[in-house]
Write a protein that holds these residues in place. Structure first.
Motif, mmCIF file in Angstrom:
data_model
loop_
_atom_site.group_PDB
_atom_site.id
_atom_site.type_symbol
_atom_site.label_atom_id
_atom_site.label_comp_id
_atom_site.label_asym_id
_atom_site.label_seq_id
_atom_site.Cartn_x
_atom_site.Cartn_y
_atom_site.Cartn_z
ATOM 1 N N ARG A 10 0.833 -1.205 0.000
ATOM 2 C CA ARG A 10 0.000 0.000 0.000
ATOM 3 C C ARG A 10 0.867 1.254 0.000
ATOM 4 O O ARG A 10 0.581 2.229 -0.694
ATOM 5 C CB ARG A 10 -0.928 0.011 1.221
ATOM 6 N N GLN A 13 2.220 1.717 -3.460
ATOM 7 C CA GLN A 13 1.167 2.177 -4.366
ATOM 8 C C GLN A 13 0.879 3.666 -4.147
ATOM 9 O O GLN A 13 0.715 4.421 -5.108
ATOM 10 C CB GLN A 13 -0.112 1.369 -4.162
ATOM 11 N N ASN A 14 0.824 4.049 -2.863
ATOM 12 C CA ASN A 14 0.538 5.448 -2.541
ATOM 13 C C ASN A 14 1.619 6.372 -3.084
ATOM 14 O O ASN A 14 1.329 7.465 -3.550
ATOM 15 C CB ASN A 14 0.407 5.641 -1.027
ATOM 16 N N ARG A 16 3.518 5.884 -5.766
ATOM 17 C CA ARG A 16 3.337 6.006 -7.213
ATOM 18 C C ARG A 16 2.145 6.899 -7.545
ATOM 19 O O ARG A 16 2.224 7.768 -8.416
ATOM 20 C CB ARG A 16 3.142 4.630 -7.843
ATOM 21 N N ARG A 17 1.033 6.663 -6.854
ATOM 22 C CA ARG A 17 -0.192 7.427 -7.095
ATOM 23 C C ARG A 17 0.047 8.911 -6.833
ATOM 24 O O ARG A 17 -0.406 9.779 -7.583
ATOM 25 C CB ARG A 17 -1.256 6.862 -6.153
ATOM 26 N N THR A 18 0.774 9.203 -5.745
ATOM 27 C CA THR A 18 1.061 10.599 -5.391
ATOM 28 C C THR A 18 1.863 11.273 -6.491
ATOM 29 O O THR A 18 1.586 12.422 -6.854
ATOM 30 C CB THR A 18 1.841 10.663 -4.059
ATOM 31 N N VAL A 20 1.943 10.510 -9.695
ATOM 32 C CA VAL A 20 1.081 10.692 -10.868
ATOM 33 C C VAL A 20 0.135 11.874 -10.653
ATOM 34 O O VAL A 20 -0.002 12.743 -11.519
ATOM 35 C CB VAL A 20 0.276 9.401 -11.157
ATOM 36 N N ASN A 21 -0.490 11.925 -9.476
ATOM 37 C CA ASN A 21 -1.434 13.004 -9.179
ATOM 38 C C ASN A 21 -0.739 14.358 -9.152
ATOM 39 O O ASN A 21 -1.283 15.356 -9.612
ATOM 40 C CB ASN A 21 -2.138 12.754 -7.852
ATOM 41 N N ARG A 24 -0.157 15.476 -12.701
ATOM 42 C CA ARG A 24 -1.412 15.905 -13.330
ATOM 43 C C ARG A 24 -1.833 17.276 -12.826
ATOM 44 O O ARG A 24 -2.259 18.133 -13.604
ATOM 45 C CB ARG A 24 -2.522 14.896 -13.050
ATOM 46 N N LYS A 64 -10.190 12.057 -13.407
ATOM 47 C CA LYS A 64 -9.147 11.285 -12.731
ATOM 48 C C LYS A 64 -9.212 11.427 -11.215
ATOM 49 O O LYS A 64 -8.412 10.842 -10.496
ATOM 50 C CB LYS A 64 -7.750 11.734 -13.213
#
Length: 87
Positions: A10, A13-14, A16-18, A20-21, A24, A64
């Protein structure tokens, strides 16, 4: 600190997600800044084209999950009113 395998995954994942966000959100801000600069320069046609290119970016941010729908709508409304007000 993450201890279990699931919490370790987790955390990865967080991260990577951070990233990407963040990218963006930065991209959206760049498009909005271009509109602001065109408005401040007083060039109506440049402001209108910048606004047209910023619109799909804002909506993409909504789809998104980076921006709330009403936030994007409010930004678009205010920017388009300012572009329209350029003499």
């Amino acid at each position: 600190m993450a201890n279990t395998p699931q919490s370790k995954k987790r955390a990865r994942q967080n991260e990577r997600r951070t990233a990407v966000n963040k990218a963006r959100k930065s991209r959206i801000r760049t498009f909005l800044r271009k509109v602001e600069e065109a408005i401040s320069s007083g060039d109506k046609s440049a402001a209108a084209t910048a606004l047209q290119s910023a619109q799909p970016e804002l909506m993409r941010g909504v789809s998104k999950g980076i921006l709330h729908k009403n936030t994007a709508a409010r930004k678009m409304s205010r920017l388009s009113a300012r572009v329209k007000a350029i003499a």
